[in-house]
Every structure is written in C-alpha cells, then in structure tokens.
Design a protein around this motif. Sequence first.
Motif, mmCIF file in Angstrom:
data_model
loop_
_atom_site.group_PDB
_atom_site.id
_atom_site.type_symbol
_atom_site.label_atom_id
_atom_site.label_comp_id
_atom_site.label_asym_id
_atom_site.label_seq_id
_atom_site.Cartn_x
_atom_site.Cartn_y
_atom_site.Cartn_z
ATOM 1 N N VAL A 584 36.747 -24.018 -103.181
ATOM 2 C CA VAL A 584 37.744 -23.904 -104.240
ATOM 3 C C VAL A 584 37.139 -23.537 -105.592
ATOM 4 C CG1 VAL A 584 39.312 -25.507 -103.102
ATOM 5 C CG2 VAL A 584 37.650 -26.387 -104.755
ATOM 6 N N ASN A 585 35.830 -23.746 -105.768
ATOM 7 C CA ASN A 585 35.188 -23.426 -107.037
ATOM 8 C C ASN A 585 33.711 -23.154 -106.776
ATOM 9 O OD1 ASN A 585 34.867 -22.948 -109.748
ATOM 10 N ND2 ASN A 585 35.501 -24.983 -110.428
ATOM 11 N N VAL A 586 33.081 -22.378 -107.671
ATOM 12 C CA VAL A 586 31.689 -21.985 -107.462
ATOM 13 C C VAL A 586 30.998 -21.823 -108.814
ATOM 14 C CG1 VAL A 586 32.349 -19.535 -107.360
ATOM 15 C CG2 VAL A 586 30.176 -20.278 -106.363
ATOM 16 N N GLN A 587 29.696 -22.183 -108.856
ATOM 17 C CA GLN A 587 28.832 -21.984 -110.010
ATOM 18 C C GLN A 587 27.456 -21.551 -109.513
ATOM 19 O OE1 GLN A 587 29.284 -22.157 -113.262
ATOM 20 N NE2 GLN A 587 31.221 -23.240 -113.569
ATOM 21 N N CYS A 588 26.635 -20.999 -110.417
ATOM 22 C CA CYS A 588 25.265 -20.625 -110.068
ATOM 23 C C CYS A 588 24.412 -21.886 -109.912
ATOM 24 C CB CYS A 588 24.657 -19.727 -111.136
ATOM 25 S SG CYS A 588 25.615 -18.226 -111.472
ATOM 26 N N GLY A 589 23.487 -21.849 -108.984
ATOM 27 C CA GLY A 589 22.582 -22.965 -108.767
ATOM 28 C C GLY A 589 21.133 -22.550 -108.984
ATOM 29 N N PRO A 590 20.188 -23.471 -108.820
ATOM 30 C CA PRO A 590 18.768 -23.137 -109.017
ATOM 31 C C PRO A 590 18.223 -22.322 -107.843
ATOM 32 C CG PRO A 590 19.003 -25.402 -108.255
ATOM 33 C CD PRO A 590 20.390 -24.882 -108.468
ATOM 34 N N ASP A 591 17.191 -21.553 -108.104
ATOM 35 C CA ASP A 591 16.477 -20.802 -107.061
ATOM 36 C C ASP A 591 17.416 -19.914 -106.249
ATOM 37 O OD1 ASP A 591 14.132 -22.176 -107.829
ATOM 38 O OD2 ASP A 591 14.666 -23.857 -106.517
ATOM 39 N N GLN A 592 18.254 -19.164 -106.957
ATOM 40 C CA GLN A 592 19.170 -18.199 -106.350
ATOM 41 C C GLN A 592 20.142 -18.840 -105.349
ATOM 42 O OE1 GLN A 592 16.818 -14.957 -104.758
ATOM 43 N NE2 GLN A 592 16.593 -14.039 -106.774
ATOM 44 N N SER A 593 20.490 -20.081 -105.606
ATOM 45 C CA SER A 593 21.472 -20.768 -104.763
ATOM 46 C C SER A 593 22.824 -20.780 -105.479
ATOM 47 C CB SER A 593 21.029 -22.199 -104.462
ATOM 48 O OG SER A 593 21.021 -22.983 -105.655
ATOM 49 N N LEU A 594 23.835 -21.272 -104.790
ATOM 50 C CA LEU A 594 25.161 -21.462 -105.363
ATOM 51 C C LEU A 594 25.541 -22.931 -105.260
ATOM 52 C CD1 LEU A 594 27.159 -18.441 -103.846
ATOM 53 C CD2 LEU A 594 26.159 -18.603 -106.131
ATOM 54 N N VAL A 595 26.287 -23.426 -106.259
ATOM 55 C CA VAL A 595 26.866 -24.765 -106.206
ATOM 56 C C VAL A 595 28.355 -24.582 -105.947
ATOM 57 C CG1 VAL A 595 27.257 -26.939 -107.407
ATOM 58 C CG2 VAL A 595 25.149 -25.648 -107.796
ATOM 59 N N VAL A 596 28.850 -25.161 -104.862
ATOM 60 C CA VAL A 596 30.237 -24.934 -104.453
ATOM 61 C C VAL A 596 30.982 -26.260 -104.368
ATOM 62 C CG1 VAL A 596 29.711 -22.809 -103.207
ATOM 63 C CG2 VAL A 596 29.639 -25.003 -101.990
ATOM 64 N N GLN A 597 32.299 -26.145 -104.499
ATOM 65 C CA GLN A 597 33.198 -27.298 -104.422
ATOM 66 C C GLN A 597 34.164 -27.060 -103.269
ATOM 67 O OE1 GLN A 597 35.503 -27.877 -108.004
ATOM 68 N NE2 GLN A 597 35.460 -30.089 -107.794
ATOM 69 N N GLN A 598 34.242 -28.018 -102.345
ATOM 70 C CA GLN A 598 35.095 -27.878 -101.174
ATOM 71 C C GLN A 598 36.410 -28.622 -101.375
ATOM 72 O OE1 GLN A 598 32.072 -29.406 -98.369
ATOM 73 N NE2 GLN A 598 32.199 -27.429 -97.329
ATOM 74 N N GLN A 599 37.456 -28.129 -100.678
ATOM 75 C CA GLN A 599 38.763 -28.747 -100.839
ATOM 76 C C GLN A 599 38.842 -30.132 -100.215
ATOM 77 O OE1 GLN A 599 41.679 -26.407 -98.621
ATOM 78 N NE2 GLN A 599 41.419 -27.810 -96.926
ATOM 79 N N ASP A 600 38.063 -30.389 -99.168
ATOM 80 C CA ASP A 600 38.191 -31.655 -98.451
ATOM 81 C C ASP A 600 37.053 -32.627 -98.745
ATOM 82 O OD1 ASP A 600 36.214 -30.242 -97.229
ATOM 83 O OD2 ASP A 600 36.962 -30.464 -95.184
ATOM 84 N N SER A 601 36.309 -32.397 -99.830
ATOM 85 C CA SER A 601 35.214 -33.301 -100.180
ATOM 86 C C SER A 601 35.117 -33.418 -101.691
ATOM 87 C CB SER A 601 33.884 -32.783 -99.611
ATOM 88 O OG SER A 601 32.801 -33.586 -100.058
ATOM 89 N N SER A 602 34.840 -34.618 -102.161
ATOM 90 C CA SER A 602 34.652 -34.821 -103.599
ATOM 91 C C SER A 602 33.212 -34.559 -104.022
ATOM 92 C CB SER A 602 35.059 -36.251 -103.987
ATOM 93 O OG SER A 602 34.252 -37.193 -103.298
ATOM 94 N N TYR A 603 32.311 -34.402 -103.054
ATOM 95 C CA TYR A 603 30.902 -34.149 -103.361
ATOM 96 C C TYR A 603 30.646 -32.643 -103.471
ATOM 97 C CZ TYR A 603 29.621 -39.010 -102.499
ATOM 98 O OH TYR A 603 29.522 -40.378 -102.566
ATOM 99 N N LEU A 604 29.918 -32.236 -104.522
ATOM 100 C CA LEU A 604 29.507 -30.852 -104.643
ATOM 101 C C LEU A 604 28.438 -30.543 -103.598
ATOM 102 C CD1 LEU A 604 29.253 -30.311 -108.518
ATOM 103 C CD2 LEU A 604 31.199 -29.924 -107.006
ATOM 104 N N LYS A 605 28.366 -29.244 -103.208
ATOM 105 C CA LYS A 605 27.384 -28.812 -102.216
ATOM 106 C C LYS A 605 26.542 -27.672 -102.810
ATOM 107 C CE LYS A 605 29.291 -31.542 -99.173
ATOM 108 N NZ LYS A 605 30.176 -31.072 -98.122
#
Length: 696
Positions: A584-605
Amino acid sequence: MQHTADYLTFGQWRYLRTIGQLQPLSASADPEVLTLEPRLHKLLNFFLDHKDLVVSREQILSGVWGEGLGSDESLTRAIAALRRALQDSRVEPTYIATLSKKGYCWLAPVAAVDLPPVSHTAEPDTAAPLDLLSTQHAIDSWHSGKKSKLKRIRYIWFSTLVLLLFSLSFALLVIKMNEKATLPRYLQVTPVSALDGKEQTPLLSSDQSLLLFQHQLPNESNWRWVAQQLPSMQSRRDEQTFQQLSQPHWDKANQIIFRAQQQQDCVFWRKTVKPQFSAATPLFSCHQFIAAGQAITADGLYWLDLDPATGQSQLWLWQQDSSQRLLMQFPAWWRGVSHLIVRDKTAYALAQLGYSRSSLIELDLTDSDWKLIADFDFSANQLTWWGEHDLLVNKSAHQLQVLSLRTGNSRVFGEMTFNLADSSVWKQSLLAVYPAQAVTDLRQLQWQEQSSHIVALPFVESNRSESLLLVLQDQYFFVSDRSGLPQLWRSDGQNTQQISHFKTQLAIQQLLWFGGKLVLLIDRQLFEYSSAQDELLPLTEILPGSERFVVCNDALYWTSYGQKGWALHQLEQAKVSQLLTDIVNVQCGPDQSLVVQQQDSSYLKQWQQGQLMTLPVQINWRTTPAEAWASTETGLYWLSDKGSELNYYDWNTKQQQQWPLSEAAHALIAGKGALFTEQFRVQDTDIVWLHPEPDL
C-alpha cells in the motif's frame, strides 16, 4: 448427490432446474413465475447438487464461475441476490446458511416431482368430410383471420412500445427538471456561533430551538460540548472534556449518544444536554474512533468499527437491551469505512479504498449485504441526505455536490459551498463548519543541544498554504497558493521565486525528481514541468488506481489499487513491471532496497533482492497518513500520537528513539540531510448557516 429430475420442490418453491424457473407452491391458478438470471441459475443448481454439504467459497467459485475466474465480491453479491430471490434471510436462513470461515450449506430438503403421463387419446372425428373446394375456402378463411389477428397484435405491441418510450422520456425529463429546480443558490454565509477556538459537528434539535456542537478552546487539546439557544444565542458549556468527540445523535429529546476517545480508550456515551448538561454515562467500548461512523434508528444504534485482529472494517448493531450483533465485515484491502447514514432498512457509507480514492456503498440492513453504487476519484469526506433520493457529498475543501440515487448524476453547488465541513440540511438551508481545511506551513526540524529538544523552524513562510516540498542538493521546490491558484515555487534557502503560472486550479498530489526533470502527479497522471515553456508535458498515461510514488536509484516505484487488490509497480528504462502484491505504500531503503507497507501487517518490511524482511517498526496504514513517514540514508522517521511525536529507527544500530514535537505535524519530508514537516496552522473554525436565495 446430483438431482437429475427436471422439477424439484424445496421449502415454499417449485423449481424447474433446466431453465431456472421458480414458482411458489401456494400460487394461484395464474402463478407468478420467476426466471433466474444465468449466474444465479447455475449457483442454485450447484447448491442443490451439494445439499447438506459444507462447500467453501473456493469450491463455489470454481464450480459456478470456473477455475481462476470470479472474485469474493462477485460471490458475495450473487449469494445475496439468490437469497433475495428465495426470500431467505442471512440471520435466520431457511435455504442457504453461512458458516463462518468454512463456507455455505444448503439446508432445505429437496424432493423430485413426478409429472403425469401425457395422454395420446384423440377425440373421434365425427365431422363430415369436406370436398377440396370447401377445404381450400376454409384454409383461405383461416389464413385471412390469422393475418388480421397478427395485424391487431402488431398494432397493440407498437402502440404499447410508443407509449412506454414516451412515458419513459417524460419521466426522465421530469426528473432532470426537478433536479435542476431543487438545487438552490447560496449567496451569503451567516455565522451562528462566535466562540474563540474551533467548533465542529453542529446538531440542531428537532424544534430548532437548540444548537449543539463541539468546542476546543485556543491552546487546549481537549474538546467539550456546547449548547447554544436559538435565537437568543446564549450558550452553555459542558465541564466534561474528551480528547476526541464524534458526531452526536439524538437518542431522546434531551439526550445524545456519541463516540469519544479518552487516553487509549474508545467508548460510546449517553449524555443529557437539556435543560442542563449531566455527566456522560458509558454504554459500551469500541476499537476505533470514527468521527462520523454511527447512526440511530428504531432498531438501535448502528456503528462502524475495526476488527483488531484483521484490521477490517465492520458494521455492528447495538440495541437498548445492551445486546451487540455483528452485521457485516468489509474487504481487508479497503483502508476504512466511514460517514454512515441510515434510512428505514437501507444505509449508505463511504468506503475509503486507498489514500485518495473512495466509493459510495449501499448497505441492506435486512439481508446484511452491501454493494458499490458510485466511485469517486477523490477521498470523499462528507455524506448526508439531500431530500428523498439524493445525497450530499464533498471532496475535502471543495464545493459540495448532490448525487442522485436514481440517475447517478452529480450536480455541483456554487462557490459559496467551497471549504465547508460537517454539512447538514434543514429546509434547503445548510448548517456547516467553515473553514474545512486549515492553512498548511512547512517547517524544518532542528535539534537544540541546550534544551535537548527538537524545534520546528519556519521555512519559506507566508500567510498562505505551502505544501509538497521536494528537496534536492541545491534547491527546494514546493507548491503554494500565495499568488492565488496553487503554483510551483523554487527556493535556494534564501531567495524564493514563483516558477509556474498555471491558469486553472490543479490538484497537485506529489512532486518528484525523475530523469533529471521536475515531475508532477496530477489526477493519477505524471507530467513533466517545462520551465522554458511554462507548461506541463504528459510523461505517462493515466495510471488507474495509482496512489503513492517514489524515485529510488533512478527508478520510479508506485503502489496501486485494482480489482485484484494492492500492488507495487516499477518504471525503469520505459518498461513497467509489477514487483509485489499487497503493498500500500513504499519508500527508498538502504543499500538499494525498498521499504514497503503491507495491507495486512502493521510492521514495515524491507525488500531487497527478492526477499522481504520484517522491520521492528509498526505503522498502521489505515490510521496513519501516507505522508507521515519518510526514509533517509541513516534511518527511518515516522509520526505518532496524532503527529505530536517523532520516532526514529537507525539502519545501522537497529535502535529506536522518540522525541516530542512542540507543534503537531501531519507529513514528513526528508532530503539533503535535513528533515522537514508539513503542519496545519492554528486557526478558528465557526458554525455557519447558508440560506438559499429567495424565489422572486
């Protein structure tokens, strides 16, 4: 067991399964026959072939729609439609029972009906034989009568068709004329209250002698009820305060029911407001505070809530005997449901499908079923009745519009309805809160060693709204309406100048830097801003359902919502690909990774090289704005406690920190080694009347 007989009986019905016809067993000599549409015909036959068995939703979809076809929503609607055809109830079923987390089961006994044999005995021919000439005359006479009869039938059918078309055209014309005639013109805004601070959610008593509303004093965070006598304008303040208050509803002539947030507790309360305020009495607890998520009828109190286990929105019914009953559960991929209104056994509400999309849903309170009836390509934030067959809908800080439930057409009011909130209707006059949207400011956060606090310093300050900051290495871009319409501005930290001169109002949603160009997101389409030509050049086609965009490592990523739910997409070297689902949402992460937000979890991945790793950071996407968290090279920042606390997670140490903010914020912007916030400016709101222009 499969039934091979053509005619079956079950319950109160006789059923011809080959063509899907239902006929009541208690029918008269001229019975009314109901022919099921093909999908319901196939669905009923499936249940009859699996009677007394529990069948899962997947089995039904595979057997009726076909392998890999159909959806949960289409199955839910088909089950509800079949129940209506059979006059069945979901709560007390006779034919189709719903088994929680298992599926469905056919309940009624089914019996085959034996048809009597067809008689082949012919009546003896006692008439005298005719000669050829007489026979030919008889044939000619029969054909002549047949043609005459056919002409009469055609004439009747043609006349009936012309009459029906004329009646339909006339009815549509009358509806159109009535719609235009009943839309008043507002020319003046008249304040009703004039208290210092903020006022909201006005409620008028049935005899129009008292106005009840919420009030927040300047420099206070809590809310209280105020009762104002009309027309004397004398007001009484309640001494009891709450952190948040919902819309009130009259329970009796002198009592209201409302939902309130106090500390971490959500509770429904009953309070006497006439002739004096009394202490509120708690009724029952809730899981989520929803400002406009309840309605009172003769059945009891209908209210929207959140399932704490799944995050899904639910509809409940509370009755005066204190019993509570779950009526409906809505799809998990919706962000939420709000603005509930009820009339008779039908309710309407706004489903927030994402951060910037919503739909109008109709709720059948008898069968506990719902359906989508209108889609809005914006986040609607008001819903109330306008007459018998129309609803009043609003996009945040935009003009009010009336949606016809009969035709689906929308009509927009004049500019006087711009920037109104909490609108209600009384004899075509509007009672509302003004202004609905506060002015926004941009601030830069800095750490002060002396006080060990984070302070928010002014950035490109003006007396108008500034928003959507984009930070590059040597310059800042933002949107401001300080020159009238929202325009693009640029600053180097000291000098600020306007760079665009748009002639119309544009709903700019995001600013991005992609491919060495300044890119604007407007109505789900990306545009390159050409400073040389001072115009917008389309960069992409409209991206249906698109929500949040981010540029990471020269690639463009965005989330979208469609028929199959949420997904994460990538645009790189002019090629679009889908990377993940349920994002449902996305941001840039370290070392060319992505930080994502899932609809069925409150924890970022964290997503890197095709692997998802859970981060120890919890952000609820249903209650937290998309702009309330931002990623930097060193760590992750996010807002909590209604924007009054700033949190930080360090990529290297894996440690978390938290600091209070002196001023609450609703958005975070990171860039150039700095952190910025977007926050609402403190300003008063008032209760106002809008009366229609008198007829001449």
